[in-house]
Design a protein around this motif. Structure first.
Motif: not given
Length: 384
Positions: A186-190, A215-218
């Protein structure tokens, strides 16, 4: 044995290791047997002397007026001294320099990176009447000083503006590390944004994303003025710890950006730009870089961009001002990992087979040889 043709790449604006000027054009020309010299500004901490392309440094001025007067004169003197067969310049402020360097027996190329008329109109350093006046002055200056120069176009749609120009498109160099990498698990939530950061390039739209999801990081990787970084952190508010900016007031080398692509299993690459005439027709270089790295794309739903996403099935186009649409696009990629992976592989395949610098490199070398042949025949005709 005939000496190799001497080429001078000249810029007073771009970084000495600019991807198009240095990594693509200069290295390709050197590989093809040309004697290549780069004239560009240099900071004290730029490690340029041990690079494979010979570099003649220009002093870096913080003042735009000094750069466009003293800096340009210095660039002209150093370029003229080299007596090159080809002068290839990259900034509109160098138009008079290109004109002065043109001789009967050499080639001068103006490499047009931007649609400068619309670029001037979107700047915030002057009133609209003044910007319109500057845009008209630029068009006059371009017509006068570039009349004997060959035009090199970085974008397809520039052909509508410069019908005599030759397209050498800013496609990425294929990277075996990228092509051989697999998005496993799974992809990281970034989310990732790479490249220079400006308000016109979606700085505030990207900064708001942490507000849409807890939860998202940019991650922003590219040169970002501290004044804009501060505005972005303010826009993210209490969620600014999930807005990570690397490159505040400093240039980020191509190798560093590439390491970011490889070191994280990103959910997507982002390009949520506000609508401006300057960007709505452009095929962003970062599209190709995201695709090369196998990342699905979330971008603004400009007609040309949306068509691009549909053609290559490599991403999702949304209204950059519609928070719910942006949130849904992010959630879709998170909840549909196989579809996200398919988009990434589609993009990677398109770059490998079609949208890569290898095809443009061949065009560049063939065009150089054609232009030099024309200059030789012209000179022989004059001498005869």
């Amino acid at each position: 044995m005939t000496a190799p043709k001497r080429v001078v790449q000249l810029t007073t604006v771009h970084h000495p290791t600019d991807p198009r000027i240095y990594h693509k054009e200069s290295k390709s020309l050197k590989k093809a047997g040309f004697d290549v010299t780069l004239i560009a500004q240099t900071n004290e901490n730029d490690n340029i002397q041990d690079k494979p392309i010979r570099h003649i440094p220009l002093k870096k001025y913080n003042s735009r007026i000094k750069r466009m007067t003293i800096g340009i004169y210095d660039a002209y003197k150093k370029a003229k001294y080299l007596k090159a067969d080809v002068y290839h310049f990259h900034d509109p402020e160098l138009l008079p320099v290109g004109w002065l360097l043109k001789r009967k027996d050499n080639v001068v190329i103006y490499d047009i990176h931007e649609d400068y008329t619309t670029s001037i109109l979107q700047k915030d350093y002057a009133s609209m009447p003044m910007k319109k006046l500057l845009a008209k002055f630029y068009k006059w200056m371009e017509r006068f000083f570039a009349r004997d120069a060959a035009l090199c176009l970085a974008e397809k749609y520039y052909k509508d503006i410069y019908p005599t120009g030759v397209c050498i498109l800013n496609y990425p160099m294929t990277n075996d590390k990228f092509l051989n990498s697999k998005r496993e698990g799974p992809a990281e939530y970034k989310l990732l944004y790479t490249g220079n950061v400006t308000l016109e390039r979606g700085a505030m739209e990207h900064a708001r994303i942490p507000l849409l999801d807890e939860d998202i990081e940019v991650h922003i990787v590219g040169k970002c003025p501290s004044s804009i970084a501060e505005k972005m952190y303010q826009a993210a508010g209490d969620n600014k710890e999930r807005l990570l900016i690397e490159g505040i007031d400093q240039f980020i080398e191509k190798e560093v950006i590439e390491s970011h692509y490889l070191n994280t299993n990103w959910l997507a690459g982002i390009a949520l730009f506000p609508p401006t005439e300057h960007y709505m027709k452009k095929e962003l270089t970062k599209f190709f870089e995201y695709m090369n790295a196998g990342l699905p794309i979330i971008c603004s739903n400009f007609p040309e961009w949306e068509k691009f996403m549909e053609t290559y099935e490599c991403g999702i186009a949304v209204d950059p001002y519609d928070d719910e649409a942006v949130k849904e696009a992010i959630s879709y990629l998170r909840n549909n990992p196989e579809e996200a992976r398919r988009m990434g592989e589609n993009g990677k395949r398109a770059v490998k087979e079609e949208l890569n610098w290898g095809t443009e490199e061949e065009k560049l070398i063939a065009w150089y040889n054609e232009l030099l042949g024309q200059a030789t025949r012209k000179q022989e005709g004059i001498d005869a």
